[in-house]
Write an enzyme that holds these catalytic residues in place. Structure first.
Site, PDB file in Angstrom:
ATOM      1  N   TYR A   1      52.131   0.860  77.855  1.00  0.00           N
ATOM      2  CA  TYR A   1      51.528   1.113  76.548  1.00  0.00           C
ATOM      3  C   TYR A   1      52.548   1.689  75.548  1.00  0.00           C
ATOM      4  O   TYR A   1      52.154   2.372  74.601  1.00  0.00           O
ATOM      5  CB  TYR A   1      50.324   2.052  76.693  1.00  0.00           C
ATOM      6  CG  TYR A   1      49.063   1.332  77.154  1.00  0.00           C
ATOM      7  CD1 TYR A   1      48.444   0.373  76.352  1.00  0.00           C
ATOM      8  CD2 TYR A   1      48.478   1.615  78.374  1.00  0.00           C
ATOM      9  CE1 TYR A   1      47.296  -0.292  76.749  1.00  0.00           C
ATOM     10  CE2 TYR A   1      47.320   0.955  78.794  1.00  0.00           C
ATOM     11  CZ  TYR A   1      46.735   0.005  77.966  1.00  0.00           C
ATOM     12  OH  TYR A   1      45.592  -0.640  78.367  1.00  0.00           O
TER      13      TYR A   1
ATOM     14  N   HIS B   1      41.568  -4.293  80.186  1.00  0.00           N
ATOM     15  CA  HIS B   1      42.632  -4.629  79.243  1.00  0.00           C
ATOM     16  C   HIS B   1      42.717  -6.139  79.141  1.00  0.00           C
ATOM     17  O   HIS B   1      42.473  -6.838  80.133  1.00  0.00           O
ATOM     18  CB  HIS B   1      43.979  -4.095  79.750  1.00  0.00           C
ATOM     19  CG  HIS B   1      45.167  -4.778  79.122  1.00  0.00           C
ATOM     20  ND1 HIS B   1      45.601  -4.472  77.854  1.00  0.00           N
ATOM     21  CD2 HIS B   1      45.976  -5.767  79.563  1.00  0.00           C
ATOM     22  CE1 HIS B   1      46.647  -5.245  77.560  1.00  0.00           C
ATOM     23  NE2 HIS B   1      46.894  -6.043  78.584  1.00  0.00           N
TER      24      HIS B   1
ATOM     25  N   LYS C   1      40.153  -1.269  84.454  1.00  0.00           N
ATOM     26  CA  LYS C   1      40.666   0.101  84.312  1.00  0.00           C
ATOM     27  C   LYS C   1      39.979   1.066  85.301  1.00  0.00           C
ATOM     28  O   LYS C   1      38.922   0.739  85.866  1.00  0.00           O
ATOM     29  CB  LYS C   1      40.499   0.541  82.852  1.00  0.00           C
ATOM     30  CG  LYS C   1      41.331  -0.325  81.888  1.00  0.00           C
ATOM     31  CD  LYS C   1      41.286   0.190  80.460  1.00  0.00           C
ATOM     32  CE  LYS C   1      42.111  -0.692  79.535  1.00  0.00           C
ATOM     33  NZ  LYS C   1      42.169  -0.167  78.143  1.00  0.00           N
TER      34      LYS C   1
ATOM     35  N   GLU D   1      53.598  -8.880  80.415  1.00  0.00           N
ATOM     36  CA  GLU D   1      52.735  -8.032  81.241  1.00  0.00           C
ATOM     37  C   GLU D   1      52.571  -8.593  82.656  1.00  0.00           C
ATOM     38  O   GLU D   1      52.569  -7.842  83.633  1.00  0.00           O
ATOM     39  CB  GLU D   1      51.376  -7.877  80.541  1.00  0.00           C
ATOM     40  CG  GLU D   1      51.487  -7.044  79.266  1.00  0.00           C
ATOM     41  CD  GLU D   1      50.256  -7.094  78.381  1.00  0.00           C
ATOM     42  OE1 GLU D   1      50.299  -6.498  77.297  1.00  0.00           O
ATOM     43  OE2 GLU D   1      49.250  -7.736  78.761  1.00  0.00           O
TER      44      GLU D   1
ATOM     45  N   ASN E   1      37.584   1.952  78.510  1.00  0.00           N
ATOM     46  CA  ASN E   1      36.890   0.764  78.011  1.00  0.00           C
ATOM     47  C   ASN E   1      36.951  -0.448  78.965  1.00  0.00           C
ATOM     48  O   ASN E   1      37.022  -1.589  78.545  1.00  0.00           O
ATOM     49  CB  ASN E   1      37.349   0.411  76.595  1.00  0.00           C
ATOM     50  CG  ASN E   1      38.840   0.123  76.510  1.00  0.00           C
ATOM     51  OD1 ASN E   1      39.532   0.186  77.508  1.00  0.00           O
ATOM     52  ND2 ASN E   1      39.322  -0.197  75.322  1.00  0.00           N
TER      53      ASN E   1
END
Ligand code: ATP
Ligand code: MG
Length: 139
Positions: free
Chosen positions: A51, A117, A11, A128, A114
């Site tokens: 998302y 993913h 991320k 994905e 965080n």
């Protein structure tokens, strides 16, 4: 191949902090092989689509804004039991409760930022991977 791949993103904050190399090293050390990889900046529409399952939740807008705030590294990873083993390697969503030695424990900033993913099912791993990679970009 179905069942043996997972999809990951490093991320924006983790890419910006130059943690990409360390995270990829952990991924390889854990036995995953990289089958596709790219540095890409999502637009808002792409982040919302990725998302979409979280649409309407209180953290959705913050999550989408964060995910398009800078480039991410997207990758397809292959290993036996890839989805479950990768979720173990990255640790829980909240870095405060993530196990010692996990990617999120080491490199996450907070619950939103965080670090990485990881797909949550074989079905989503394939969806994905297809979202980010064409047939000529995966091996
Ligand atoms: P990811 O899908 O990014 O791998 P995850 O599967 O561990 O994370 P999800 O429940 O799918 O967790 O949530 C997607 C993302 O939304 C999380 O990575 C986190 O950044 C954010 N998020 C989830 N729950 C919360 C929450 N309660 N408060 C704030 N942010 C949240
Ligand atoms: Mg998830």
């Amino acid at each position: 191949m179905a069942g043996n791949i997972t999809f990951t993103m490093i991320k924006p904050t983790a890419v910006k902090a130059n943690h990409t190399g360390s995270i990829l090293h952990m991924i390889n050390e854990a036995g995953f092989e990289i089958r596709g990889m790219k540095l890409i900046k999502l637009c808002k529409e792409q982040a919302e689509e990725f998302y979409a399952v979280h649409k309407g939740k209180p953290f959705f807008e913050k999550l989408v804004n964060f995910m398009c705030s800078g480039p991410i590294v997207a990758a397809i990873l292959e290993k036996e039991n890839a989805v479950e083993d990768y979720r173990t390697l990255i640790g829980s969503t909240n870095p405060e409760t993530a196990a010692e030695g996990t990617i999120r424990k080491l490199y996450a900033t907070n619950m939103t930022e965080n670090a990485v993913h990881g797909s949550d099912s074989d079905e989503n791993a394939n969806i994905e991977a297809d979202f980010f990679f064409s047939k000529t970009e995966r091996f």
